[in-house]
Design a protein around this motif. Sequence first.
Motif, short mmCIF file in Angstrom:
data_model
loop_
_atom_site.label_atom_id
_atom_site.label_comp_id
_atom_site.label_asym_id
_atom_site.label_seq_id
_atom_site.Cartn_x
_atom_site.Cartn_y
_atom_site.Cartn_z
N HIS A 285 0.91 -1.02 0.04
CA HIS A 285 0.01 -0.24 0.02
C HIS A 285 1.07 1.19 -0.01
CE1 HIS A 285 -2.64 3.16 1.85
NE2 HIS A 285 -3.37 2.62 1.03
N ASP A 286 0.64 1.93 -0.86
CA ASP A 286 1.45 3.17 -1.15
C ASP A 286 0.45 4.42 -0.91
OD1 ASP A 286 3.02 5.35 -1.92
OD2 ASP A 286 3.41 4.70 -3.85
N ASP A 306 -15.14 5.78 2.37
CA ASP A 306 -14.04 5.13 2.48
C ASP A 306 -13.72 4.02 1.27
OD1 ASP A 306 -11.71 4.24 3.45
OD2 ASP A 306 -12.54 2.81 4.92
N PRO A 307 -13.76 4.41 0.02
CA PRO A 307 -13.50 3.46 -1.08
C PRO A 307 -12.14 2.96 -1.12
CG PRO A 307 -13.80 5.59 -2.16
CD PRO A 307 -14.04 5.58 -0.40
N ARG A 308 -11.74 1.60 -1.15
CA ARG A 308 -10.29 1.15 -0.91
C ARG A 308 -10.34 -0.15 -1.92
NH1 ARG A 308 -13.17 0.66 3.72
NH2 ARG A 308 -12.89 -1.28 5.04
N VAL A 309 -8.95 -0.61 -1.94
CA VAL A 309 -8.77 -1.95 -2.41
C VAL A 309 -8.12 -2.65 -1.21
CG1 VAL A 309 -7.42 -3.25 -4.09
CG2 VAL A 309 -8.65 -1.14 -4.56
N GLU A 310 -8.50 -3.83 -1.01
CA GLU A 310 -7.95 -4.61 0.16
C GLU A 310 -7.40 -6.12 -0.52
OE1 GLU A 310 -10.94 -5.16 2.54
OE2 GLU A 310 -10.77 -3.08 3.80
N THR A 311 -6.29 -6.87 0.30
CA THR A 311 -6.16 -8.09 -0.04
C THR A 311 -7.23 -8.82 0.77
OG1 THR A 311 -5.06 -8.22 2.35
CG2 THR A 311 -3.67 -7.93 0.17
N LEU A 312 -7.37 -10.06 0.59
CA LEU A 312 -8.51 -11.08 1.13
C LEU A 312 -8.48 -10.93 2.59
CD1 LEU A 312 -8.50 -14.23 -1.42
CD2 LEU A 312 -9.83 -11.99 -1.52
N PRO A 316 -5.26 -2.80 3.32
CA PRO A 316 -5.19 -2.09 2.31
C PRO A 316 -4.12 -2.16 1.30
CG PRO A 316 -5.51 -1.06 4.73
CD PRO A 316 -4.92 -2.46 4.95
N VAL A 317 -4.23 -2.00 0.13
CA VAL A 317 -3.33 -2.25 -0.98
C VAL A 317 -3.68 -1.46 -2.16
CG1 VAL A 317 -4.50 -4.33 -1.85
CG2 VAL A 317 -2.11 -4.27 -2.08
N ASN A 318 -2.65 -1.05 -2.88
CA ASN A 318 -2.96 -0.42 -4.11
C ASN A 318 -1.81 -0.76 -5.20
OD1 ASN A 318 -0.93 1.38 -3.08
ND2 ASN A 318 -2.48 3.04 -2.65
N LEU A 319 -0.92 -1.53 -4.57
CA LEU A 319 0.34 -1.96 -5.41
C LEU A 319 -0.05 -3.61 -5.89
CD1 LEU A 319 3.47 -0.28 -4.29
CD2 LEU A 319 2.00 0.52 -6.29
N LEU A 320 -0.56 -3.79 -6.89
CA LEU A 320 -1.54 -5.18 -7.05
C LEU A 320 -0.17 -5.94 -7.87
CD1 LEU A 320 -3.47 -3.34 -6.04
CD2 LEU A 320 -5.21 -4.72 -7.62
N ILE A 327 -9.95 -7.32 -3.05
CA ILE A 327 -11.33 -6.91 -2.93
C ILE A 327 -11.47 -5.48 -2.99
CG2 ILE A 327 -12.97 -6.33 -1.04
CD1 ILE A 327 -12.19 -9.00 0.41
N PHE A 328 -12.39 -4.86 -3.73
CA PHE A 328 -12.81 -3.45 -3.65
C PHE A 328 -13.98 -3.31 -2.87
CE2 PHE A 328 -15.13 0.10 -6.30
CZ PHE A 328 -14.31 0.89 -5.38
N ARG A 329 -13.55 -2.27 -1.87
CA ARG A 329 -14.63 -2.31 -0.61
C ARG A 329 -15.05 -0.72 -0.64
NH1 ARG A 329 -15.77 -5.21 3.90
NH2 ARG A 329 -13.97 -6.60 3.49
#
Length: 446
Positions: A285-286, A306-312, A316-320, A327-329
Amino acid sequence: MSMQDAASMTAREATDETFAIDISGITKVFNVYRQPLDRLKQALFRGRRNYFTPFTALQNVSFQVRRGETVGIVGRNGSGKSTLLQIVAGLLNATEGSVTVNGRVSALLELGAGFNPAATGRENIYMNGAILGLSQKEIDDRFDDIVAFSGLAEFLDRPVETYSSGMFVRLAFAVAVSVDPEIFIVDEALAVGDEGFQRKCFARIEELKRRGATILFVSHAAGMITQLCDRAVLLDRGEMLMDGSPKAVIASYHKLTHAPPNQFEAVREEIRSDETVQTDANEAHDVQMVPESRTSYVSLGAEIQDPRVETLDGKPVNLLVRGRKYIFRYRVAFTEDREKVLFAMMVKTMQGVLLAGRTTHSIRRHVPDYSAGDVIDVVYEFECNLTPGTYFLNAGVNGLYENERKSLHRIMDAAMFKVLPDDDDTITGMVAMDVVTRVERVGAAG
């Protein structure tokens, strides 16, 4: 000088024969004059008074390129990339430092220079071939191949001043690669060519690489850097911030370009000191990657939060990493009663091209209602099947408002993520399809 200009440079003896290019402490300072008359005043006063403002385009840049190595140079506009290539190609002199080049150089630099606009394409082939050190006979022998590669046979006898920028590139590249250079230097010139010709050029660059040529080039295309290069160098404001693996350098370059203005200097120093996250194959996560283009629409009884990308596992993560699941939550808080509510998401490219979208329910089936005070978590689990690059996510919720289906709230560019480079060079395009490939012999020669 040139989009092409290739001096058949006299080989200078390198301190280490394994190096084709040795760049040592290069600094380049330009004198910037506010008006042409100031140049004359500067010459008349002979330095007793200065009528210019010094601009440092490069500052103490040092690195070496081994024989047969391909090195990419990346950086924001104005970082000194093109100036460095021109110094290596012998078109500019450094203010301080030295460059040692060991081998015959062909350079494809600024668009159009090196051509005689009034001369025809045919005449320019011979003139540029001579500049590159080819004899009349050598040009004669290669002429048909040059014309075939350029695809400009029907335009050969027209003045070059009538050519489009893409035609300039075609002719210049065809001549530049015809000399079988030991060292090939390329600026971003290929970016103006059409897609078909770009592919043709990349294939020829790969062929030169297989033959053992040393290649030094500038590009903003992350895929090209990671696919072709053995190493990459990151420049910013004329300074070299990083020299390392293409993946790590590209990750740092993107981190720099996406840094908010108030954190830019900190990110820059972090990269320079090599404390930046090294993300060759590791999701992370950067915190700097926040979409500046995020736009929130007017709320009609619902608010996305609070839109965000996560691992399962919820990190929080945005370098995939391609091939892994994420997960997009986002959360939706209802401030009014709303009926037949749908939640939606979209994935777009940096240019805004829609790649995919999904809603939580089909409008043809039962769609739930929500009451004021309800708080809903919306979760999309997906497998990352995108190729390396930067992508944006939209979040939306719609439902009945005054008996019409309307957007209750929407956030454009709600989140962004980067798919990290990997070693698979069999994938093209933006989406990595799940394809099983087979190559089967159906007959034998003879």
